[in-house]
Write a protein that holds these residues in place. Structure first.
Motif, mmCIF file in Angstrom:
data_model
loop_
_atom_site.group_PDB
_atom_site.id
_atom_site.type_symbol
_atom_site.label_atom_id
_atom_site.label_comp_id
_atom_site.label_asym_id
_atom_site.label_seq_id
_atom_site.Cartn_x
_atom_site.Cartn_y
_atom_site.Cartn_z
ATOM 1 N N LYS A 83 0.838 -1.202 0.000
ATOM 2 C CA LYS A 83 0.000 0.000 0.000
ATOM 3 C C LYS A 83 0.876 1.256 0.000
ATOM 4 N N TYR A 84 1.959 1.247 0.777
ATOM 5 C CA TYR A 84 2.856 2.396 0.830
ATOM 6 C C TYR A 84 3.474 2.665 -0.551
ATOM 7 N N VAL A 85 3.928 1.596 -1.212
ATOM 8 C CA VAL A 85 4.526 1.747 -2.546
ATOM 9 C C VAL A 85 3.477 2.260 -3.538
ATOM 10 N N ALA A 86 2.256 1.732 -3.468
ATOM 11 C CA ALA A 86 1.191 2.191 -4.371
ATOM 12 C C ALA A 86 0.884 3.666 -4.145
ATOM 13 N N ASP A 87 0.837 4.098 -2.884
ATOM 14 C CA ASP A 87 0.608 5.510 -2.576
ATOM 15 C C ASP A 87 1.767 6.369 -3.073
ATOM 16 N N TYR A 88 2.983 5.886 -2.943
ATOM 17 C CA TYR A 88 4.172 6.606 -3.404
ATOM 18 C C TYR A 88 4.101 6.820 -4.921
ATOM 19 N N LYS A 89 3.615 5.797 -5.623
ATOM 20 C CA LYS A 89 3.552 5.868 -7.090
ATOM 21 C C LYS A 89 2.432 6.778 -7.589
ATOM 22 N N LYS A 90 1.553 7.212 -6.715
ATOM 23 C CA LYS A 90 0.461 8.104 -7.134
ATOM 24 C C LYS A 90 0.982 9.493 -7.514
ATOM 25 N N ASP A 91 2.097 9.886 -6.941
ATOM 26 C CA ASP A 91 2.733 11.159 -7.301
ATOM 27 C C ASP A 91 3.529 10.911 -8.587
ATOM 28 N N LYS A 94 7.412 11.271 -8.371
ATOM 29 C CA LYS A 94 8.023 10.191 -7.592
ATOM 30 C C LYS A 94 7.958 8.867 -8.357
ATOM 31 N N ALA A 95 6.844 8.621 -9.038
ATOM 32 C CA ALA A 95 6.685 7.380 -9.791
ATOM 33 C C ALA A 95 7.714 7.288 -10.909
ATOM 34 N N LYS A 96 7.949 8.417 -11.600
ATOM 35 C CA LYS A 96 8.923 8.431 -12.689
ATOM 36 C C LYS A 96 10.330 8.181 -12.154
ATOM 37 N N LYS A 97 10.666 8.852 -11.039
ATOM 38 C CA LYS A 97 11.986 8.671 -10.432
ATOM 39 C C LYS A 97 12.173 7.220 -9.979
ATOM 40 N N LEU A 98 11.141 6.630 -9.391
ATOM 41 C CA LEU A 98 11.218 5.244 -8.932
ATOM 42 C C LEU A 98 11.377 4.298 -10.116
#
Length: 106
Positions: A83-91, A94-98
């Motif tokens: 869930k934390y990773v999914a929330d992180y990817k919503k930005d 941040k998703a592009k950098k990840l």
């Protein structure tokens, strides 16, 4: 002097194996369902090990919660971290950098 004869003795290991074979032959072989969560992606077939240090109160609470829910602390942690990773990817930034880091380091 006569040669000793041990042919009348039975080997205890042979007796145990024979009894186990007879029990196994009487019972049909049961397939056990996998205990873990099924993988979604082929890249997710092997789990990675991670160690976490928890406060004793948190660890004790997690043990009880897992028991109440009929699951494991590992499944609870995986769900929360997913869930934390999914929330992180919503930005989007941040998703592009990840995504770039994953391509670079994977």
């Amino acid at each position: 002097m006569t040669k000793k004869n041990f042919s009348n003795l039975t080997n205890p290991a042979d007796t145990l194996i024979e009894s186990m074979d007879s029990v196994n032959a009487a019972e049909p072989h049961k397939q056990q369902a996998p205990k873990g969560r099924p993988s979604i992606d082929a890249a997710e077939r092997r789990s990675q090990h991670a160690s976490l240090l928890l406060k004793p109160s948190t660890a004790n609470s997690l043990k009880l919660i897992a028991k109440f829910e009929g699951t494991s602390i590992n499944n609870i942690a995986n769900g929360l971290l997913d869930k934390y990773v999914a929330d992180y990817k919503k930005d989007p930034a941040k998703a592009k950098k990840l995504e770039q880091a994953l391509k670079l380091f994977s």
